[in-house]
Design an enzyme around this catalytic site. Structure first.
Site, PDB file in Angstrom:
ATOM      1  N   MET A  13     -64.484 -29.895  -6.519  1.00 31.03           N
ATOM      2  CA  MET A  13     -64.450 -30.457  -7.710  1.00 31.03           C
ATOM      3  C   MET A  13     -64.829 -32.064  -7.436  1.00 31.03           C
ATOM      4  O   MET A  13     -65.832 -32.383  -8.321  1.00 31.03           O
ATOM      5  CB  MET A  13     -63.052 -30.312  -8.552  1.00 31.03           C
ATOM      6  CG  MET A  13     -62.768 -29.142  -8.989  1.00 31.03           C
ATOM      7  SD  MET A  13     -63.880 -28.539 -10.609  1.00 31.03           S
ATOM      8  CE  MET A  13     -63.281 -29.720 -11.790  1.00 31.03           C
ATOM      9  N   GLY A  14     -64.400 -32.619  -6.626  1.00 34.40           N
ATOM     10  CA  GLY A  14     -64.757 -34.005  -6.151  1.00 34.40           C
ATOM     11  C   GLY A  14     -66.365 -34.078  -6.039  1.00 34.40           C
ATOM     12  O   GLY A  14     -66.990 -35.063  -6.681  1.00 34.40           O
ATOM     13  N   ASN A  32     -62.245 -40.188   1.405  1.00 34.50           N
ATOM     14  CA  ASN A  32     -61.535 -38.920   1.462  1.00 34.50           C
ATOM     15  C   ASN A  32     -60.671 -39.293   2.735  1.00 34.50           C
ATOM     16  O   ASN A  32     -61.141 -40.016   3.698  1.00 34.50           O
ATOM     17  CB  ASN A  32     -62.623 -37.822   1.674  1.00 34.50           C
ATOM     18  CG  ASN A  32     -61.642 -36.414   1.747  1.00 34.50           C
ATOM     19  OD1 ASN A  32     -61.564 -35.851   0.446  1.00 34.50           O
ATOM     20  ND2 ASN A  32     -61.398 -35.982   2.870  1.00 34.50           N
ATOM     21  N   THR A  34     -59.921 -37.473   5.054  1.00 35.34           N
ATOM     22  CA  THR A  34     -60.735 -37.101   6.239  1.00 35.34           C
ATOM     23  C   THR A  34     -62.226 -37.589   6.214  1.00 35.34           C
ATOM     24  O   THR A  34     -62.826 -37.162   5.408  1.00 35.34           O
ATOM     25  CB  THR A  34     -60.723 -35.524   6.349  1.00 35.34           C
ATOM     26  OG1 THR A  34     -59.290 -35.154   6.279  1.00 35.34           O
ATOM     27  CG2 THR A  34     -61.393 -35.150   7.730  1.00 35.34           C
ATOM     28  N   SER A 128     -61.670 -29.465 -16.681  1.00 33.34           N
ATOM     29  CA  SER A 128     -61.933 -27.864 -16.554  1.00 33.34           C
ATOM     30  C   SER A 128     -63.122 -27.589 -16.503  1.00 33.34           C
ATOM     31  O   SER A 128     -64.180 -28.279 -17.251  1.00 33.34           O
ATOM     32  CB  SER A 128     -61.216 -27.376 -17.654  1.00 33.34           C
ATOM     33  OG  SER A 128     -61.412 -25.964 -17.837  1.00 33.34           O
ATOM     34  N   LYS A 183     -54.432 -30.043 -20.873  1.00 33.27           N
ATOM     35  CA  LYS A 183     -55.194 -29.176 -19.972  1.00 33.27           C
ATOM     36  C   LYS A 183     -54.087 -27.915 -19.487  1.00 33.27           C
ATOM     37  O   LYS A 183     -54.568 -26.814 -19.036  1.00 33.27           O
ATOM     38  CB  LYS A 183     -55.315 -30.092 -18.557  1.00 33.27           C
ATOM     39  CG  LYS A 183     -55.815 -29.386 -17.539  1.00 33.27           C
ATOM     40  CD  LYS A 183     -57.119 -28.442 -17.676  1.00 33.27           C
ATOM     41  CE  LYS A 183     -58.000 -27.862 -16.489  1.00 33.27           C
ATOM     42  NZ  LYS A 183     -57.262 -27.561 -15.428  1.00 33.27           N
ATOM     43  N   HIS A 186     -54.354 -25.398 -21.882  1.00 34.05           N
ATOM     44  CA  HIS A 186     -55.619 -24.743 -21.730  1.00 34.05           C
ATOM     45  C   HIS A 186     -55.371 -23.727 -20.329  1.00 34.05           C
ATOM     46  O   HIS A 186     -55.942 -22.659 -20.647  1.00 34.05           O
ATOM     47  CB  HIS A 186     -56.689 -25.685 -21.302  1.00 34.05           C
ATOM     48  CG  HIS A 186     -57.926 -25.094 -20.756  1.00 34.05           C
ATOM     49  ND1 HIS A 186     -58.116 -24.772 -19.456  1.00 34.05           N
ATOM     50  CD2 HIS A 186     -59.372 -24.959 -21.082  1.00 34.05           C
ATOM     51  CE1 HIS A 186     -59.451 -24.477 -19.054  1.00 34.05           C
ATOM     52  NE2 HIS A 186     -60.066 -24.390 -20.106  1.00 34.05           N
ATOM     53  N   ASN A 187     -55.115 -24.012 -19.663  1.00 33.60           N
ATOM     54  CA  ASN A 187     -54.924 -23.284 -18.180  1.00 33.60           C
ATOM     55  C   ASN A 187     -54.103 -21.961 -18.504  1.00 33.60           C
ATOM     56  O   ASN A 187     -54.349 -20.819 -18.175  1.00 33.60           O
ATOM     57  CB  ASN A 187     -54.269 -23.875 -17.055  1.00 33.60           C
ATOM     58  CG  ASN A 187     -55.440 -24.886 -16.344  1.00 33.60           C
ATOM     59  OD1 ASN A 187     -56.329 -25.040 -17.054  1.00 33.60           O
ATOM     60  ND2 ASN A 187     -55.207 -25.078 -15.343  1.00 33.60           N
ATOM     61  N   GLU A 190     -56.064 -19.827 -20.478  1.00 36.69           N
ATOM     62  CA  GLU A 190     -56.967 -19.108 -19.677  1.00 36.69           C
ATOM     63  C   GLU A 190     -56.246 -17.872 -18.957  1.00 36.69           C
ATOM     64  O   GLU A 190     -56.661 -16.933 -18.613  1.00 36.69           O
ATOM     65  CB  GLU A 190     -57.386 -20.192 -18.588  1.00 36.69           C
ATOM     66  CG  GLU A 190     -58.249 -19.612 -17.438  1.00 36.69           C
ATOM     67  CD  GLU A 190     -58.438 -20.644 -16.745  1.00 36.69           C
ATOM     68  OE1 GLU A 190     -58.314 -20.397 -15.279  1.00 36.69           O
ATOM     69  OE2 GLU A 190     -58.854 -21.982 -16.773  1.00 36.69           O
ATOM     70  N   ARG A 287     -49.173 -11.510 -12.900  1.00 28.89           N
ATOM     71  CA  ARG A 287     -49.951 -11.852 -11.481  1.00 28.89           C
ATOM     72  C   ARG A 287     -48.505 -11.662 -10.288  1.00 28.89           C
ATOM     73  O   ARG A 287     -49.084 -11.354  -9.388  1.00 28.89           O
ATOM     74  CB  ARG A 287     -50.092 -13.487 -11.495  1.00 28.89           C
ATOM     75  CG  ARG A 287     -51.408 -13.526 -12.561  1.00 28.89           C
ATOM     76  CD  ARG A 287     -52.062 -14.816 -12.378  1.00 28.89           C
ATOM     77  NE  ARG A 287     -53.132 -15.409 -13.358  1.00 28.89           N
ATOM     78  CZ  ARG A 287     -54.138 -16.161 -12.880  1.00 28.89           C
ATOM     79  NH1 ARG A 287     -54.015 -16.948 -11.958  1.00 28.89           N
ATOM     80  NH2 ARG A 287     -55.056 -16.273 -13.917  1.00 28.89           N
ATOM     81  N   HIS A 451     -19.165 -18.057 -30.913  1.00 32.52           N
ATOM     82  CA  HIS A 451     -20.512 -19.141 -31.136  1.00 32.52           C
ATOM     83  C   HIS A 451     -20.776 -19.378 -32.459  1.00 32.52           C
ATOM     84  O   HIS A 451     -21.664 -20.328 -32.493  1.00 32.52           O
ATOM     85  CB  HIS A 451     -21.549 -18.480 -30.153  1.00 32.52           C
ATOM     86  CG  HIS A 451     -21.367 -18.556 -28.856  1.00 32.52           C
ATOM     87  ND1 HIS A 451     -21.102 -19.592 -28.011  1.00 32.52           N
ATOM     88  CD2 HIS A 451     -21.220 -17.403 -27.697  1.00 32.52           C
ATOM     89  CE1 HIS A 451     -20.998 -19.283 -26.340  1.00 32.52           C
ATOM     90  NE2 HIS A 451     -21.107 -17.985 -26.613  1.00 32.52           N
TER      91      HIS A 451
END
Length: 482
Positions: A13-14, A32, A34, A128, A183, A186-187, A190, A287, A451
């Site tokens: 993504m970056g 980064n 690294t 996204s 977001k 949204h996910n 998805e 899943r 209750h």
């Protein structure tokens, strides 16, 4: 030369977001953890572009124009806190830290408060669209320090996707964690969309016995109608994809799904807010069930079910599946928007629901023509409490309802699991039922735990207790409402 914005984290993504920015005329400073990734990027895909490679956080900050704007695209969690701490000493009042990863919204609320206490601004921006979206134009959902929006708006709205009408898929969402909350939802949606498509695929494959080529044709045709969307489009592509040796890749992929947690966050948050987001919950559990591959293989040898023989008109049933998928999709978004509405009440956010649909219309994974209808619904009635009560969607569900029920009945008859689509129908039936059996549930709770319960012939908020056994006293337990 000073860079317009800095970016930390050169994963998929970056890298692609940097290339997107430079293609739009922005100069980007990159760092980064690294350093090898920085060197490889600026000498490879980023060669001859307006990119400044930096070997330290301090160098990154020195490379930026004021106010500094630094975007993180790193793994959610402790790493984000660590990077914030490393940035603060090198920033000045009014500089902006942006988290473009999938952070959990409570963390963003906390970080926004902390960063602002240092005289800085903080943005939690949901991004996204995956690799392609990052490169060509993602959906961006920014929230946090509103004072920072004028500084980042020109960049974000330039690199974001646009709708067919030229509207940007990036607008200000709200305070502190609002952007990351939107977001997250949204996910979650998805997750639901993908699971329902997979259930439809299994019915077509195992119930009707269709080949990959035939299923490719079905999904391709559906993508020209009410189900026109990115996920339907790529499903058609996947089912039609073959290797150079003529093998269908889909048939060689292990049926054990992975997840990164955003769907689970959506389901857990729904439970925290007392919202019946049942479809997304079922998608998450599906899943989890798929991950039990070895257990399922053994169970398949021992547990019996009905023989999978479809009897009927296959062409007509494929049309039923389309209608069932469409109706279930309406429920999925209705539940997602219910959660957004409750979060706005809980946190004091002023969410623009039609605008959120617009942001999801292009660039993101759940983009579809369907979102245009959602935007129209909320533009017409911003106070709409449930999407299913909008005239357009009410009529759509009414039209699809008989087909929807036939599909779920057929799934039970054939023993083909359709948990997400079945839960969507159950939610619809529950939501449209004026009197549910919860009166018995309340009686049970009062019987064994005192209750209390409310009465239909008394005002809401007044609670009663019955001494069901004759052995109880007058003391009752505390109660709460979700």
């Amino acid at each position: 030369m000073k860079a317009h914005i800095g970016l930390i984290g050169l994963a998929v993504m970056g890298e692609n977001l940097v290339l997107n920015m430079t293609s739009k005329g922005f100069t980007v400073a990159v760092f980064n953890r690294t350093m090898e990734k920085v060197n490889r990027f600026i000498s490879g895909r980023g060669a001859d572009k307006n990119i400044i490679g930096c070997q330290s956080i301090e160098k990154l900050c020195d490379s930026l124009e004021r106010p500094r704007k630094i975007m993180m695209l790193i793994k959610a969690g402790e790493a984000v806190d660590n990077v914030i701490e490393s940035l603060v000493p090198f920033l000045d009042k009014g500089d902006i830290i942006i988290d473009g990863g999938n952070s959990h919204y409570p963390d963003t609320i906390r970080r926004c408060s902390y960063v602002e206490s240092k005289g800085l601004y903080y943005i939690g921006a949901g991004v996204s669209g995956g690799e392609e979206g990052a490169l060509l134009g993602p959906s961006i959902m920014p929230g946090g320090s509103i004072a920072a929006w004028p500084a980042i708006k020109p960049i974000f709205q330039t690199i974001a996707a646009t709708t067919g009408n030229g509207e940007t898929c990036c607008e200000w969402v709200g305070d502190d964690g609002a952007g990351h909350f939107v977001k997250m939802v949204h996910n979650g949606i998805e997750y639901g969309d993908m699971q329902m498509i997979c259930e439809t695929y299994q019915m077509l494959r195992d119930g009707l016995g269709l080949s990959n080529e035939a299923m490719h044709d079905v999904f391709k045709q559906w993508n020209n109608g009410v189900l026109d969307s990115y996920l339907i489009e790529i499903t058609a592509d996947i089912l039609g994809y073959k290797t150079s040796h003529g093998e269908a890749v889909i048939d060689h992929i292990l049926d054990a799904a992975g997840q990164k947690g955003t769907g689970k966050w959506t389901a857990v948050t729904a439970l925290d807010f007392g919202q019946p987001v049942t479809l997304i919950g079922e998608a998450v559990f599906a899943r989890c069930l798929s991950a039990l591959k070895d257990e399922r293989v053994e169970a398949a040898k021992q547990l019996s079910g009905p023989s999978m023989v479809f009897e009927g008109d296959a062409t007509a049933f494929i049309e039923d599946l389309q209608q069932a998928l469409y109706a279930s999709k309406i429920v999925s978004y209705a539940q997602g928007y219910q959660l957004l509405r409750m979060s706005a009440l809980e946190h004091g956010w002023h969410l623009n629901y039609g605008q959120i649909a617009q942001m999801w219309r292009g660039g993101c994974i759940i983009r579809s023509v369907f979102l245009d209808d959602i935007k129209v619904a909320f533009d017409h009635n911003p106070e709409l409490v449930n999407l299913m009560l909008d005239g357009f969607f009410k009529e759509a569900i009414e039209t699809a309802q008989a087909a929807w029920r036939r599909v779920i009945m057929q799934s039970v008859k054939l023993g083909i699991p359709m948990p997400a689509m079945a839960s969507a129908l159950a939610y619809y039936d529950g939501y449209r039922t004026a009197r549910l059996p919860a009166n018995l549930l309340q009686a049970q709770r009062d019987y064994f735990g005192a209750h209390t319960y409310e009465r239909i012939d008394q005002a809401r908020g007044e609670f009663f207790h019955t001494n069901w056994t004759g052995r109880g006293g007058t003391t009752s337990a505390s109660t709460y409402l979700v």
